[in-house]
Design a protein around this motif. Structure first.
Motif, mmCIF file in Angstrom:
data_model
loop_
_atom_site.group_PDB
_atom_site.id
_atom_site.type_symbol
_atom_site.label_atom_id
_atom_site.label_comp_id
_atom_site.label_asym_id
_atom_site.label_seq_id
_atom_site.Cartn_x
_atom_site.Cartn_y
_atom_site.Cartn_z
ATOM 1 N N PRO A 36 11.709 -1.417 13.591
ATOM 2 C CA PRO A 36 11.335 -2.522 12.688
ATOM 3 C C PRO A 36 11.242 -2.078 11.226
ATOM 4 O O PRO A 36 11.002 -0.909 10.927
ATOM 5 C CB PRO A 36 9.952 -2.946 13.183
ATOM 6 C CG PRO A 36 9.636 -2.122 14.365
ATOM 7 C CD PRO A 36 10.676 -1.088 14.543
ATOM 8 N N ASN A 37 11.408 -3.035 10.308
ATOM 9 C CA ASN A 37 11.247 -2.766 8.878
ATOM 10 C C ASN A 37 9.786 -2.777 8.454
ATOM 11 O O ASN A 37 9.436 -2.240 7.401
ATOM 12 C CB ASN A 37 12.014 -3.799 8.050
ATOM 13 C CG ASN A 37 13.504 -3.666 8.224
ATOM 14 O OD1 ASN A 37 14.028 -2.579 8.404
ATOM 15 N ND2 ASN A 37 14.196 -4.785 8.194
ATOM 16 N N TYR A 38 8.957 -3.443 9.247
ATOM 17 C CA TYR A 38 7.520 -3.521 8.972
ATOM 18 C C TYR A 38 6.753 -3.306 10.267
ATOM 19 O O TYR A 38 7.230 -3.673 11.336
ATOM 20 C CB TYR A 38 7.130 -4.905 8.413
ATOM 21 C CG TYR A 38 7.792 -5.221 7.101
ATOM 22 C CD1 TYR A 38 7.267 -4.741 5.904
ATOM 23 C CD2 TYR A 38 8.951 -5.995 7.058
ATOM 24 C CE1 TYR A 38 7.886 -5.013 4.694
ATOM 25 C CE2 TYR A 38 9.565 -6.282 5.860
ATOM 26 C CZ TYR A 38 9.032 -5.784 4.681
ATOM 27 O OH TYR A 38 9.646 -6.061 3.488
ATOM 28 N N ILE A 39 5.582 -2.716 10.124
ATOM 29 C CA ILE A 39 4.648 -2.562 11.240
ATOM 30 C C ILE A 39 3.349 -3.211 10.791
ATOM 31 O O ILE A 39 2.842 -2.910 9.702
ATOM 32 C CB ILE A 39 4.386 -1.070 11.576
ATOM 33 C CG1 ILE A 39 5.675 -0.345 11.965
ATOM 34 C CG2 ILE A 39 3.308 -0.936 12.633
ATOM 35 C CD1 ILE A 39 6.226 -0.661 13.325
ATOM 36 N N VAL A 44 -5.435 0.114 8.692
ATOM 37 C CA VAL A 44 -4.486 1.028 8.044
ATOM 38 C C VAL A 44 -5.286 1.925 7.101
ATOM 39 O O VAL A 44 -6.391 1.567 6.691
ATOM 40 C CB VAL A 44 -3.378 0.271 7.261
ATOM 41 C CG1 VAL A 44 -2.483 -0.525 8.192
ATOM 42 C CG2 VAL A 44 -3.970 -0.629 6.193
ATOM 43 N N PRO A 45 -4.738 3.090 6.743
ATOM 44 C CA PRO A 45 -5.449 3.926 5.775
ATOM 45 C C PRO A 45 -5.633 3.179 4.455
ATOM 46 O O PRO A 45 -4.723 2.475 4.004
ATOM 47 C CB PRO A 45 -4.519 5.129 5.583
ATOM 48 C CG PRO A 45 -3.599 5.125 6.744
ATOM 49 C CD PRO A 45 -3.484 3.692 7.179
ATOM 50 N N SER A 46 -6.801 3.336 3.866
ATOM 51 C CA SER A 46 -7.058 2.654 2.590
ATOM 52 C C SER A 46 -7.155 3.620 1.415
ATOM 53 O O SER A 46 -6.997 3.210 0.278
ATOM 54 C CB SER A 46 -8.339 1.829 2.681
ATOM 55 O OG SER A 46 -9.430 2.666 3.013
ATOM 56 N N SER A 47 -7.363 4.917 1.698
ATOM 57 C CA SER A 47 -7.560 5.859 0.604
ATOM 58 C C SER A 47 -6.316 6.687 0.270
ATOM 59 O O SER A 47 -6.304 7.412 -0.714
ATOM 60 C CB SER A 47 -8.728 6.798 0.925
ATOM 61 O OG SER A 47 -8.449 7.536 2.099
ATOM 62 N N GLY A 106 -2.804 -5.510 7.965
ATOM 63 C CA GLY A 106 -2.336 -4.242 7.409
ATOM 64 C C GLY A 106 -0.838 -4.133 7.647
ATOM 65 O O GLY A 106 -0.364 -4.326 8.771
ATOM 66 N N CYS A 107 -0.096 -3.845 6.599
ATOM 67 C CA CYS A 107 1.362 -3.838 6.688
ATOM 68 C C CYS A 107 1.927 -2.507 6.195
ATOM 69 O O CYS A 107 1.727 -2.129 5.039
ATOM 70 C CB CYS A 107 1.929 -4.992 5.859
ATOM 71 S SG CYS A 107 3.728 -5.058 5.823
ATOM 72 N N TYR A 108 2.633 -1.800 7.083
ATOM 73 C CA TYR A 108 3.405 -0.615 6.706
ATOM 74 C C TYR A 108 4.821 -1.097 6.429
ATOM 75 O O TYR A 108 5.460 -1.682 7.313
ATOM 76 C CB TYR A 108 3.492 0.388 7.850
ATOM 77 C CG TYR A 108 2.217 1.069 8.272
ATOM 78 C CD1 TYR A 108 1.835 2.279 7.704
ATOM 79 C CD2 TYR A 108 1.411 0.530 9.271
ATOM 80 C CE1 TYR A 108 0.683 2.933 8.124
ATOM 81 C CE2 TYR A 108 0.258 1.174 9.691
ATOM 82 C CZ TYR A 108 -0.093 2.370 9.112
ATOM 83 O OH TYR A 108 -1.223 3.021 9.536
ATOM 84 N N ALA A 109 5.346 -0.850 5.242
ATOM 85 C CA ALA A 109 6.757 -1.111 4.950
ATOM 86 C C ALA A 109 7.503 0.190 5.244
ATOM 87 O O ALA A 109 7.196 1.228 4.660
ATOM 88 C CB ALA A 109 6.944 -1.531 3.504
ATOM 89 N N ILE A 110 8.450 0.137 6.151
ATOM 90 C CA ILE A 110 9.120 1.343 6.649
ATOM 91 C C ILE A 110 10.272 1.739 5.733
ATOM 92 O O ILE A 110 11.148 0.936 5.419
ATOM 93 C CB ILE A 110 9.667 1.107 8.079
ATOM 94 C CG1 ILE A 110 8.584 0.541 8.997
ATOM 95 C CG2 ILE A 110 10.274 2.396 8.633
ATOM 96 C CD1 ILE A 110 7.332 1.342 9.084
ATOM 97 N N HIS A 111 10.257 3.010 5.307
ATOM 98 C CA HIS A 111 11.339 3.572 4.486
ATOM 99 C C HIS A 111 12.448 4.103 5.391
ATOM 100 O O HIS A 111 13.605 3.777 5.247
ATOM 101 C CB HIS A 111 10.783 4.656 3.583
ATOM 102 C CG HIS A 111 11.805 5.418 2.811
ATOM 103 N ND1 HIS A 111 12.633 4.809 1.893
ATOM 104 C CD2 HIS A 111 12.159 6.714 2.836
ATOM 105 C CE1 HIS A 111 13.442 5.725 1.377
ATOM 106 N NE2 HIS A 111 13.184 6.868 1.947
#
Length: 178
Positions: A36-39, A44-47, A106-111
């Motif tokens: 996926p392009n996003y998870i 999610v980590p905030s710091s 929380g959204c990870y944009a995948i590189h």
């Protein structure tokens, strides 16, 4: 091993910059196939933005199957997540159900990502570390990140190497993918 090393960093100074995120085993085909392009996650980590996000697939798989690099991590609204749900390979109804009662996603944009030719099994992790799969994510210690790197950089048998169209060797670990 009588005194396994900690897998999780015990302090900020011990944090390697990598994290491990747990996924339900029902995600295995999506993660091994067209990544996926996003998870989307509740936590999610905030710091910090991790260097690498290792992918742990829960029971009955119980393995680290690869990692991805995140372009960014951010909190978005559920309507924003629904707009990109197809790129996250998740059905809108499933997304709504998962985030029922939550104000943000929380959204990870995948590189980019790398799926390992040989996954790292739970039994092997426990042989070397005080490892318990996290409910969401865990920040890795330098020792655990280094161990994973060494494990993945073992030279494969010459017969098992195959050159891919992009010039990488399949069967080993290509550090340029990090």
């Amino acid at each position: 091993m009588s005194n396994p090393m900690p897998f999780k960093s015990q302090s900020e100074s011990e944090r390697s910059g990598d994290i491990l995120v747990s996924f339900s085993s029902r995600w295995i085909d999506r993660l091994r196939g067209n990544f996926p392009n996003y998870i989307f996650r509740r936590r999610v980590p905030s710091s910090f933005v991790p260097k690498r996000v290792f992918v742990y697939v829960a029971s009955p798989i119980s393995e680290i199957i690869g990692f991805f690099n995140a372009k960014y991590i951010q909190q978005i609204t559920l309507p924003e997540a629904l707009n990109i749900a197809s790129e996250a390979q998740i059905d809108a109804d499933e997304l709504k159900k998962y985030f029922r009662g939550y104000n943000t996603v929380g959204c990870y944009a995948i590189h980019d990502n790398m799926i390992f030719d040989e996954a790292i099994k739970l039994s092997e992790l426990r042989e070397h570390f005080d490892f318990f799969p996290p409910q969401s994510f865990v920040a890795l210690s330098y020792e655990s990140s280094g161990w994973i790197d060494k494990k993945l950089s073992k030279p494969p048998l010459q017969d098992s190497l195959s050159k891919q169209a992009d010039g990488t060797l399949r069967g080993g670990f290509d550090e340029s993918k990090i």
